[in-house]
Design a protein around this motif. Structure first.
Motif, PDB file in Angstrom:
ATOM      1  N   LEU A  77      13.205  53.394  -8.475  1.00  0.00           N
ATOM      2  CA  LEU A  77      12.139  52.656  -7.990  1.00  0.00           C
ATOM      3  C   LEU A  77      11.411  53.710  -6.908  1.00  0.00           C
ATOM      4  O   LEU A  77      10.395  53.600  -6.579  1.00  0.00           O
ATOM      5  CB  LEU A  77      12.148  51.365  -7.137  1.00  0.00           C
ATOM      6  CG  LEU A  77      12.453  50.141  -7.986  1.00  0.00           C
ATOM      7  CD1 LEU A  77      12.767  48.922  -7.443  1.00  0.00           C
ATOM      8  CD2 LEU A  77      10.870  50.113  -8.667  1.00  0.00           C
ATOM      9  N   GLY A  78      12.271  54.555  -6.424  1.00  0.00           N
ATOM     10  CA  GLY A  78      12.070  55.634  -5.253  1.00  0.00           C
ATOM     11  C   GLY A  78      10.647  56.267  -5.650  1.00  0.00           C
ATOM     12  O   GLY A  78       9.767  56.494  -4.573  1.00  0.00           O
TER      13      GLY A  78
ATOM     14  N   ASP B  63      14.081  71.741  -4.685  1.00  0.00           N
ATOM     15  CA  ASP B  63      15.251  71.932  -4.565  1.00  0.00           C
ATOM     16  C   ASP B  63      16.029  72.739  -5.670  1.00  0.00           C
ATOM     17  O   ASP B  63      15.255  73.179  -6.611  1.00  0.00           O
ATOM     18  CB  ASP B  63      16.029  70.546  -4.797  1.00  0.00           C
ATOM     19  CG  ASP B  63      15.745  69.647  -6.027  1.00  0.00           C
ATOM     20  OD1 ASP B  63      15.913  70.412  -6.938  1.00  0.00           O
ATOM     21  OD2 ASP B  63      15.309  68.556  -6.043  1.00  0.00           O
TER      22      ASP B  63
ATOM     23  N   VAL C  65       9.061  59.738 -14.419  1.00  0.00           N
ATOM     24  CA  VAL C  65       9.881  59.498 -13.497  1.00  0.00           C
ATOM     25  C   VAL C  65       8.947  58.761 -12.528  1.00  0.00           C
ATOM     26  O   VAL C  65       9.847  58.020 -11.509  1.00  0.00           O
ATOM     27  CB  VAL C  65      10.577  60.711 -13.154  1.00  0.00           C
ATOM     28  CG1 VAL C  65      11.756  61.370 -13.784  1.00  0.00           C
ATOM     29  CG2 VAL C  65       9.698  61.791 -12.463  1.00  0.00           C
TER      30      VAL C  65
ATOM     31  N   ALA D 224      15.605  59.685 -15.108  1.00  0.00           N
ATOM     32  CA  ALA D 224      15.335  60.941 -16.413  1.00  0.00           C
ATOM     33  C   ALA D 224      16.892  60.822 -16.813  1.00  0.00           C
ATOM     34  O   ALA D 224      17.950  60.556 -16.302  1.00  0.00           O
ATOM     35  CB  ALA D 224      15.099  61.989 -15.638  1.00  0.00           C
TER      36      ALA D 224
ATOM     37  N   THR E  94      17.984  53.350  -8.359  1.00  0.00           N
ATOM     38  CA  THR E  94      17.234  52.183  -8.765  1.00  0.00           C
ATOM     39  C   THR E  94      16.103  52.732  -9.834  1.00  0.00           C
ATOM     40  O   THR E  94      15.543  51.776 -10.500  1.00  0.00           O
ATOM     41  CB  THR E  94      16.988  51.123  -7.659  1.00  0.00           C
ATOM     42  OG1 THR E  94      15.726  51.956  -6.897  1.00  0.00           O
ATOM     43  CG2 THR E  94      17.904  50.668  -6.756  1.00  0.00           C
TER      44      THR E  94
ATOM     45  N   GLY F 126      17.236  69.316 -11.837  1.00  0.00           N
ATOM     46  CA  GLY F 126      16.005  69.532 -12.463  1.00  0.00           C
ATOM     47  C   GLY F 126      15.766  68.403 -13.596  1.00  0.00           C
ATOM     48  O   GLY F 126      16.335  67.524 -13.715  1.00  0.00           O
ATOM     49  N   ILE F 127      14.321  68.362 -13.888  1.00  0.00           N
ATOM     50  CA  ILE F 127      13.808  67.295 -14.643  1.00  0.00           C
ATOM     51  C   ILE F 127      13.104  67.739 -15.777  1.00  0.00           C
ATOM     52  O   ILE F 127      12.303  68.734 -15.675  1.00  0.00           O
ATOM     53  CB  ILE F 127      12.624  66.293 -13.929  1.00  0.00           C
ATOM     54  CG1 ILE F 127      13.549  65.665 -12.668  1.00  0.00           C
ATOM     55  CG2 ILE F 127      12.233  65.163 -14.804  1.00  0.00           C
ATOM     56  CD1 ILE F 127      12.540  65.140 -11.875  1.00  0.00           C
TER      57      ILE F 127
HETATM   58  P1  ADP Z   1      16.389  56.879  -8.222  1.00  0.00           P
HETATM   59  O1  ADP Z   1      16.647  55.800  -7.396  1.00  0.00           O
HETATM   60  O2  ADP Z   1      17.210  56.673  -9.614  1.00  0.00           O
HETATM   61  O3  ADP Z   1      16.760  58.020  -7.503  1.00  0.00           O
HETATM   62  P2  ADP Z   1      13.899  57.661  -8.059  1.00  0.00           P
HETATM   63  O4  ADP Z   1      12.443  56.780  -8.697  1.00  0.00           O
HETATM   64  O5  ADP Z   1      13.850  58.145  -6.910  1.00  0.00           O
HETATM   65  O6  ADP Z   1      14.797  56.564  -8.595  1.00  0.00           O
HETATM   66  O7  ADP Z   1      13.686  58.926  -9.268  1.00  0.00           O
HETATM   67  C1  ADP Z   1      13.623  58.562 -10.673  1.00  0.00           C
HETATM   68  C2  ADP Z   1      14.557  59.535 -11.507  1.00  0.00           C
HETATM   69  O8  ADP Z   1      13.852  61.058 -11.071  1.00  0.00           O
HETATM   70  C3  ADP Z   1      15.625  59.712 -10.919  1.00  0.00           C
HETATM   71  O9  ADP Z   1      16.624  58.615 -11.646  1.00  0.00           O
HETATM   72  C4  ADP Z   1      16.092  60.952 -11.540  1.00  0.00           C
HETATM   73  O10 ADP Z   1      16.407  60.946 -12.897  1.00  0.00           O
HETATM   74  C5  ADP Z   1      14.946  61.679 -11.064  1.00  0.00           C
HETATM   75  N1  ADP Z   1      15.044  62.515  -9.995  1.00  0.00           N
HETATM   76  C6  ADP Z   1      14.373  62.280  -8.809  1.00  0.00           C
HETATM   77  N2  ADP Z   1      14.277  63.107  -7.967  1.00  0.00           N
HETATM   78  C7  ADP Z   1      15.019  64.218  -8.557  1.00  0.00           C
HETATM   79  C8  ADP Z   1      15.591  65.382  -7.980  1.00  0.00           C
HETATM   80  N3  ADP Z   1      15.395  66.094  -7.081  1.00  0.00           N
HETATM   81  N4  ADP Z   1      16.187  66.191  -9.059  1.00  0.00           N
HETATM   82  C9  ADP Z   1      16.332  65.823 -10.458  1.00  0.00           C
HETATM   83  N5  ADP Z   1      16.050  64.611 -10.597  1.00  0.00           N
HETATM   84  C10 ADP Z   1      15.337  63.817  -9.910  1.00  0.00           C
END
Ligand code: ADP
Length: 621
Positions: free
Chosen positions: A558-559, A527, A540, A547, A556, A531-532
């Motif tokens: 947890l994804g 995407d 993450v 992040a 949450t 960003g991270i």
């Molecule tokens: P959440 O439910 O917070 O999205 P995830 O485990 O899916 O939990 O993601 C963990 C963290 O990773 C997110 O809170 C976010 O900070 C970061 N993150 C995930 N996917 C992306 C992305 N596509 N772009 C930027 N940050 C992301």
């Protein structure tokens, strides 16, 4: 483990015993070789010592005999000269003996002229010799025949025996009598000179006198008659010091003894060069004839003599040989024992390691049990929470429906908040249940057409949006064999995040692709969102981790943890990297579907002619 330690111990026992035997053999061998070498050296050394002693004896004998003979000769010559004097005066005597003072005659104390006299003649003798220039003052002793020293030249700077009556000592008398009898220069038995007798005992030396008879000779009135004797006093120690000290050099002890009369041996002098050594067989002795007497000359080696020779070398060879042998044997022992110690340490370390491994296994098993227990608990708790939440949701909707349109907007607002909170809680519970289920449980693999699956997800996520629909593009995707529900969950999470984490007010741009790498498919969801940062990319994937910068976005945490569990469960990996041009790129791998895979090949071929398709809002473009 018991078998292992037995294996370690067996060679150690053999090694130690072998090492001790080897050390012992080396020690014995070393000592044997050392003894042989030292013995050979000792033999050679012995011969050298013998010849050194022989040479020393030759020289010592030549010196003693030569020096004694020189004195006898000088006295004999003086006697002849004095005999030719018509009338011997003190002046003549001084002139004749003048040269004695410069001849370098070690040990010679005095040369004197002695005349015989009866008691009646004593005073007349004194008068006569005084008239001839002598300062004599006679000191007669009771004797049948006095032997009065009437002329004297002291050669040691001390007072002379002038005036003494030598009849006071039997030794010079006997010598004079023998000289008179034989007409030869005669040596006396060893005694302390009369002139030395007043000295302290420590300064008195065993001495002897040489007596030369003086007869009138030539054209003199008393030709052929005994005029008296010339006597030369010689101190033994001074004589020895002056003649043999250089030869002895602190290495040889020398003894000179008058042995003329058996049973009446008298020591004339002893030169101590050092500590005498015991019976070495190197002792040397000889007899020398001096003025009619027999002198025994003895040479005995000292410790200095032996150490100057080969003793030191012998001892050095023995010493270094013994030390070298001991060191060698010690080294072997140390090597053997240090090997043992090292083996013992290895054994200890191995035992400790094994104990550690067992302990870790216990802890790990325990932890796994606890984790499984917790997950079960979470699943049960989450499951049990779902129904009350559904009830709350239901009642909320009921209250909303019951409220008349346009009624209290404050109550409607509260109800909205209750519903939002409840929905968030439902999400959390769903995620928790998914997380608990993702890690274990058997997979139910089936062929999945990722193309269809992704299109479906995109549709589901975007169809309800009226505006700001994300732009999601994906090429031809392969078919894989995996658990469809779980792979759907992975892709749904990744696509959901890609759509969610965009800068506010911008539309999401997502690109989904797949490529084959050996036995694996690499599926990427990229995407151009927020960003991270690099330091958080690994973090993450941990449960509940979010992040920095994601605070304004619902979630949450947890994804991604669920995604990692599912992918790992399928034998793949997942990671995130920076998307070139900004944003994130999540990549996960899945094993290539097993045969028949005509569809897989089809999919691979399809990659080449990848037709860019996009789903924007309602699905594929
Ligand atoms: P959440 O439910 O917070 O999205 P995830 O485990 O899916 O939990 O993601 C963990 C963290 O990773 C997110 O809170 C976010 O900070 C970061 N993150 C995930 N996917 C992306 C992305 N596509 N772009 C930027 N940050 C992301």
């Amino acid at each position: 483990m018991a078998a292992d330690s037995a294996d370690l111990r067996t060679p150690r026992r053999v090694g130690r015993a072998g090492g001790v035997v080897l050390a012992g053999v080396l020690l014995v061998l070393g000592l044997f070789v050392t003894t042989l070498a030292a013995g050979a050296l000792a033999g050679t050394q012995r011969q050298q010592d013998e010849s050194r002693m022989d040479r020393s004896m030759e020289v010592a004998r030549a010196v003693v005999a030569g020096e004694a003979y020189r004195r006898v000769e000088l006295l004999g010559q003086l006697s002849a000269s004095v005999g030719t004097q018509r009338e011997l005066t003190a002046h003549d005597f001084n002139a004749l003996t003048h040269r004695f003072a410069y001849r370098g005659l070690p040990g010679v104390s005095e040369v004197g002229f002695v005349v015989p006299a009866t008691d009646d003649q004593v005073q007349g003798v004194q008068r006569l010799w005084r008239s001839r220039g002598s300062a004599v003052a006679v000191r007669p002793v009771p004797a049948d025949e006095h032997r009065l020293v009437v002329l004297s030249r002291s050669l040691d700077g001390l007072s002379s025996a002038l005036g003494a009556d030598l009849a006071a000592a039997p030794e010079p008398v006997t010598a004079m009598d023998a000289a008179r009898r034989t007409g030869q220069v005669t040596a006396s038995q060893v005694y302390v000179l009369l002139r030395d007798r007043p000295l302290a005992p420590s300064r008195r030396q065993p001495s002897f006198v040489l007596a030369a008879p003086v007869y009138g000779a030539g054209d003199v009135p008393d030709a052929g008659l005994l005029r008296g004797w010339l006597l030369m006093g010689v101190r033994g120690v001074d004589f020895m010091d002056g003649t043999l000290k250089q030869i002895a050099q602190g290495m040889i002890n020398v003894k000179l003894t008058d042995v003329s009369v058996p049973g009446q041996e008298r020591r004339l002098a002893e030169l101590r060069g050092g500590e005498p050594v015991g019976d070495t067989g190197l002792h040397r002795e000889t007899t020398i004839d001096v003025g009619g007497r027999q002198w025994k000359l003895e040479l005995q080696p000292t410790t200095g003599f032996l150490s100057a020779g080969g003793t030191r070398t012998y001892q050095a060879i023995m010493g270094s040989g013994v030390i070298a042998s001991l060191l060698l044997a010690g080294l072997v022992l140390v090597l053997v024992t240090s090997r043992d110690r090292a083996l013992a340490r290895v054994e200890q370390a191995t035992a400790a390691l094994q104990a550690d491994i067992v302990h870790r296994q216990h802890v790990e098993t325990h932890l796994r049990e606890r984790e499984a227990e917790l997950e079960r608990f979470a699943a049960v708790a989450a499951h049990d929470l779902k129904s009350p939440l559904t009830v709350i949701m239901g009642y909320c909707e009921l209250v909303e429906d019951t409220l008349a349109p346009g009624s209290d907007s404050q109550v409607t607002g509260w109800l909205g908040r209750v519903r939002t909170g409840t929905r968030r809680m439902q999400h959390l519970i769903d995620d928790l249940l998914a997380y608990a289920a993702a890690g274990d449980g058997s997979l139910e693999p089936a062929e999945i057409d990722l193309d269809t699956l992704v299109a479906d997800i995109v549709m589901e996520r975007t169809s309800h949006l009226d505006h700001d629909r994300p732009n999601i593009e994906f090429g031809r995707l392969p078919k894989v064999v995996a658990d469809p529900a779980r792979i759907r969950q992975v892709l749904d999470n990744l696509i959901g995040n890609a759509v969610k984490y965009v800068r506010h007010g911008t539309v999401a741009q997502v690109d989904i692709s797949a490529e084959r790498e050996g036995d694996m498919w690499r599926i990427a969801v990229a995407d151009h969102g927020i960003g991270i940062s690099a330091d958080q990319r690994e973090n993450v994937f941990a449960a509940f981790a979010r992040a920095r910068g994601s605070e304004g976005y619902p979630g949450t945490g947890l994804g991604l943890a669920i995604c990692r569990r599912i992918v790992n469960h399928h034998g793949g990996e997942i990671r995130v990297e920076e998307n070139p041009g900004g944003g994130s790129r999540f990549v996960f791998t899945l094993p290539v579907a097993p045969e028949p895979s005509s569809r897989g090949a089809e999919a691979e071929g399809g990659e080449d002619d990848r037709a860019e398709r996009s789903a924007s809002g309602s699905g594929r473009r």
